[in-house]
Design a protein around this motif. Structure first.
Motif, mmCIF file in Angstrom:
data_model
loop_
_atom_site.group_PDB
_atom_site.id
_atom_site.type_symbol
_atom_site.label_atom_id
_atom_site.label_comp_id
_atom_site.label_asym_id
_atom_site.label_seq_id
_atom_site.Cartn_x
_atom_site.Cartn_y
_atom_site.Cartn_z
ATOM 1 N N GLY A 86 -13.220 -0.356 10.768
ATOM 2 C CA GLY A 86 -13.965 0.583 9.930
ATOM 3 C C GLY A 86 -13.196 0.965 8.675
ATOM 4 N N GLU A 87 -11.971 0.467 8.545
ATOM 5 C CA GLU A 87 -11.164 0.784 7.362
ATOM 6 C C GLU A 87 -10.521 -0.527 6.912
ATOM 7 N N SER A 88 -10.971 -1.045 5.759
ATOM 8 C CA SER A 88 -10.575 -2.401 5.390
ATOM 9 C C SER A 88 -9.059 -2.544 5.180
ATOM 10 N N ARG A 89 -8.402 -1.450 4.751
ATOM 11 C CA ARG A 89 -6.944 -1.561 4.576
ATOM 12 C C ARG A 89 -6.235 -1.708 5.921
ATOM 13 N N VAL A 90 -6.792 -1.083 6.941
ATOM 14 C CA VAL A 90 -6.210 -1.234 8.281
ATOM 15 C C VAL A 90 -6.462 -2.660 8.778
ATOM 16 N N ASP A 91 -7.676 -3.160 8.555
ATOM 17 C CA ASP A 91 -7.984 -4.533 8.978
ATOM 18 C C ASP A 91 -7.010 -5.524 8.324
ATOM 19 N N ALA A 92 -6.778 -5.352 7.024
ATOM 20 C CA ALA A 92 -5.884 -6.254 6.303
ATOM 21 C C ALA A 92 -4.469 -6.163 6.884
ATOM 22 N N TRP B 116 2.224 15.293 0.546
ATOM 23 C CA TRP B 116 1.515 15.761 1.752
ATOM 24 C C TRP B 116 0.000 15.658 1.527
ATOM 25 N N LEU B 117 -0.419 15.952 0.279
ATOM 26 C CA LEU B 117 -1.845 15.832 -0.050
ATOM 27 C C LEU B 117 -2.315 14.375 0.043
ATOM 28 N N ILE B 118 -1.449 13.432 -0.343
ATOM 29 C CA ILE B 118 -1.836 12.011 -0.194
ATOM 30 C C ILE B 118 -2.054 11.708 1.284
ATOM 31 N N ALA B 119 -1.029 12.056 2.093
ATOM 32 C CA ALA B 119 -1.109 11.742 3.524
ATOM 33 C C ALA B 119 -2.341 12.405 4.145
ATOM 34 N N SER B 120 -2.705 13.594 3.650
ATOM 35 C CA SER B 120 -3.805 14.355 4.249
ATOM 36 C C SER B 120 -5.179 13.864 3.822
ATOM 37 N N THR B 121 -5.263 13.226 2.656
ATOM 38 C CA THR B 121 -6.574 12.792 2.175
ATOM 39 C C THR B 121 -6.767 11.288 2.319
ATOM 40 N N SER B 122 -5.714 10.570 2.689
ATOM 41 C CA SER B 122 -5.853 9.124 2.830
ATOM 42 C C SER B 122 -6.811 8.793 3.963
ATOM 43 N N PRO B 123 -7.754 7.889 3.708
ATOM 44 C CA PRO B 123 -8.671 7.469 4.778
ATOM 45 C C PRO B 123 -7.926 6.797 5.930
ATOM 46 N N LEU B 124 -6.689 6.411 5.717
ATOM 47 C CA LEU B 124 -5.939 5.750 6.788
ATOM 48 C C LEU B 124 -5.548 6.732 7.894
ATOM 49 N N ARG B 125 -5.498 8.010 7.580
ATOM 50 C CA ARG B 125 -5.211 9.042 8.600
ATOM 51 C C ARG B 125 -3.932 8.746 9.383
ATOM 52 N N ILE B 126 -2.909 8.275 8.722
ATOM 53 C CA ILE B 126 -1.668 7.977 9.435
ATOM 54 C C ILE B 126 -0.919 9.291 9.700
ATOM 55 N N LEU B 141 -8.296 18.814 4.716
ATOM 56 C CA LEU B 141 -9.070 18.302 3.579
ATOM 57 C C LEU B 141 -9.882 17.106 4.057
ATOM 58 N N THR B 142 -10.915 16.799 3.321
ATOM 59 C CA THR B 142 -11.738 15.654 3.679
ATOM 60 C C THR B 142 -11.123 14.388 3.094
ATOM 61 N N GLN B 145 -11.207 7.947 -0.477
ATOM 62 C CA GLN B 145 -10.486 7.015 -1.339
ATOM 63 C C GLN B 145 -10.133 7.678 -2.672
ATOM 64 N N ASP B 146 -11.086 8.450 -3.209
ATOM 65 C CA ASP B 146 -10.887 9.074 -4.519
ATOM 66 C C ASP B 146 -9.784 10.129 -4.488
ATOM 67 N N ALA B 147 -9.815 10.976 -3.464
ATOM 68 C CA ALA B 147 -8.793 12.018 -3.355
ATOM 69 C C ALA B 147 -7.422 11.359 -3.171
ATOM 70 N N ASP B 148 -7.377 10.361 -2.327
ATOM 71 C CA ASP B 148 -6.143 9.609 -2.100
ATOM 72 C C ASP B 148 -5.596 9.091 -3.428
ATOM 73 N N ARG B 149 -6.472 8.491 -4.224
ATOM 74 C CA ARG B 149 -6.040 7.911 -5.491
ATOM 75 C C ARG B 149 -5.566 8.995 -6.465
ATOM 76 N N LEU B 150 -6.312 10.083 -6.513
ATOM 77 C CA LEU B 150 -5.958 11.172 -7.421
ATOM 78 C C LEU B 150 -4.569 11.729 -7.095
ATOM 79 N N TRP B 151 -4.338 12.070 -5.821
ATOM 80 C CA TRP B 151 -3.058 12.666 -5.442
ATOM 81 C C TRP B 151 -1.935 11.654 -5.568
ATOM 82 N N SER B 152 -2.246 10.378 -5.312
ATOM 83 C CA SER B 152 -1.207 9.352 -5.463
ATOM 84 C C SER B 152 -0.718 9.280 -6.897
ATOM 85 N N SER B 153 -1.646 9.320 -7.856
ATOM 86 C CA SER B 153 -1.155 9.179 -9.229
ATOM 87 C C SER B 153 -0.472 10.453 -9.688
#
Ligand code: HEM
Ligand code: HEM
Lengths: 189, 199
Positions: A86-92, B116-126, B141-142, B145-153
């Motif tokens: 469900g998350e393409s970066r994880v799949d990759a 911390w904001l990157i880690a918290s908003t990344s869809p990877l949820r690591i 936070l929800t 991809q967009d929030a992840d990108r914003l906080w990353s930059s």
């Protein structure tokens, strides 16, 4: 961490069911594992939750033998490249050389070596799992869910450690244990 | 740096930073200087995903350590008095030093916060499992991809800006020590090393 053998176990169970001898006769035969089957897995993560996914591409056969369950067998292969979480970066990441290394090891296989009855409807399927160039004995538990005419359905579960296959990246954040939860549909051929 | 009084260790000579401030300065400063190349490396090794994963975890662990230390240090700094500046500094230099130090103090808190904001908003949820010892929860936070990108930059810009500012800061300290030969740097060194022999 893929398990295919489970199916086999299920077959065994089948045999053993209500009136073992009679049912055995009913179910003896060779089954092809159909695409409607589902190979799902979960890896727990620290702090709760986890990573789940499935492998939609696989194939296999179940051979239910007359009489001695021990002589029944299962073979299963799956394409780790088909993994979906469900998350393409994880799949990759899973396809990369960090985990499955699908470029060099496009297949994960399981061949059963022994089937042991656990109770009337379930069996332990022992076999050799080969992944990422390494082979090891693994055991799955198969339970018969449904039988009808030429079709049979097993629920197959089993835990596989990642580290023996060189796939332990991410531990201990992600558990070393992959929990498989499979629904295996077989059709007689 | 208001006031002259210093609450810190008795053995600090007048005008020097207290031992606590000195330890915080070097601990946070050195970790910060290691953390920037470590952050850079997480991006440079993208073609080796297993290594990249491990570097990320080191980067996050060191980052949370810096955040904890920097918050304590900020509190210490606000609650205690810093020594008066060395005498005879031109007005502009004093102002520049104060500004740079205030910004550095702030950035050692804000940069890891944006991490911390990157880690918290990344869809990877690591999960953030600091040194494989403590799980730091994600901020509520929800993920997107967009929030992840914003906080990353933002994280990258602020981290590199802080790095540049630190270089200017270090250059100024070395300038004072080796060219002007004043006590600016000695004030930030542990008392034993820099002062005992003057007895
Ligand atoms: C003082 C502390 C920190 C410093 C100086 C720092 C510095 C950096 C730098 C220089 C980069 C590379 C940026 C780039 O080239 O794109 C980076 C990336 C990153 N840092 Fe930090 N960091 C700190 C703390 C943290 C913390 C606490 C976390 C997470 C909990 C974190 C998470 C990340 C992540 C996820 C990236 C990759 C961003 C991306 O996807 O582009 N950092 N950091
Ligand atoms: C490694 C080389 C460094 C040297 C030689 C150095 C030197 C100094 C000196 C001499 C002072 C005292 C200045 C004064 O009395 O006005 C000072 C203060 C300070 N430095 Fe550094 N520094 C270094 C790295 C850093 C880094 C990397 C940071 C931040 C990330 C930093 C943040 C500060 C701050 C915030 C102060 C104000 C004093 C305090 O609040 O403790 N320094 N530094």
């Amino acid at each position: 961490m893929h398990r295919r053998s489970i199916i086999f176990g299920a077959a065994v169970v089948l045999l053993a069911r209500p009136a073992p001898a009679a049912n055995l006769d009913d179910s003896v035969g060779r089954y092809r594992i159909t695409a409607s089957s589902r190979i799902a897995f979960t890896v727990d993560q620290v702090g709760g939750g986890g990573l789940s996914g499935s492998f939609p591409q696989f194939s296999g056969t179940i051979d239910l033998r007359d009489g001695a369950l021990e002589r029944s067998s299962v073979t299963f292969r799956l394409a780790p490249a088909s993994v979906v979480t469900g998350e393409s970066r994880v799949d990759a990441f899973l396809r990369s050389d960090a985990v499955f290394d699908v470029a060099r090891h496009p297949e994960i296989t399981f061949r059963s070596t022994r089937v042991r009855l656990i109770d009337a409807s379930s069996a332990a399927i022992e076999g050799i799992l080969s992944a990422r160039g390494r082979s090891r004995p693994e055991t799955f538990t198969a339970t018969v869910v449904r039988r009808s005419g030429n079709a049979v359905t097993f629920k197959v579960t089993g835990n596989v450690l990642r580290s023996p296959y060189g796939m332990d990246v991410g531990t201990p954040i992600y558990s070393n244990i992959v929990r498989f939860d499979m629904t295996i549909n077989g059709r007689r051929f | 740096m208001p006031g002259r009084k210093h609450i810190s260790p008795r053995h600090s000579p007048p005008g020097a930073y207290g031992l606590t401030a000195i330890i915080f300065h070097w601990l946070v400063g050195l970790l910060f200087l290691v953390q920037i190349p470590l952050g850079y490396l997480t991006q440079a090794v993208a073609s080796r995903p297993a290594l990249q994963f491990d570097l990320y975890q080191w980067h996050k662990s060191v980052g949370f350590l810096i955040l904890a230390l920097a918050l304590l240090r900020l509190a210490w700094r606000l609650l205690t008095k810093s020594p008066a500046p060395p005498e005879g500094l031109p007005h502009w230099e004093l102002a520049a030093a104060r500004l740079a130090q205030a910004l550095l103090l702030l950035l050692t808190v804000v940069v890891p916060l944006t991490g911390w904001l990157i880690a918290s908003t990344s869809p990877l949820r690591i999960p953030s499992y600091v040194f494989n010892l403590v799980v730091v929860p994600h901020l509520p936070l929800t993920p997107s991809q967009d929030a992840d990108r914003l906080w990353s930059s933002l994280h990258a810009y602020l981290a590199y800006a802080a790095g540049l500012l630190a270089l200017v800061h270090i250059g100024a300290a070395l300038w004072h020590h080796f060219l002007l030969r004043d006590e600016t740097l000695s004030r930030m060194l542990p008392p034993a090393g820099s002062h005992r022999r003057t007895r």
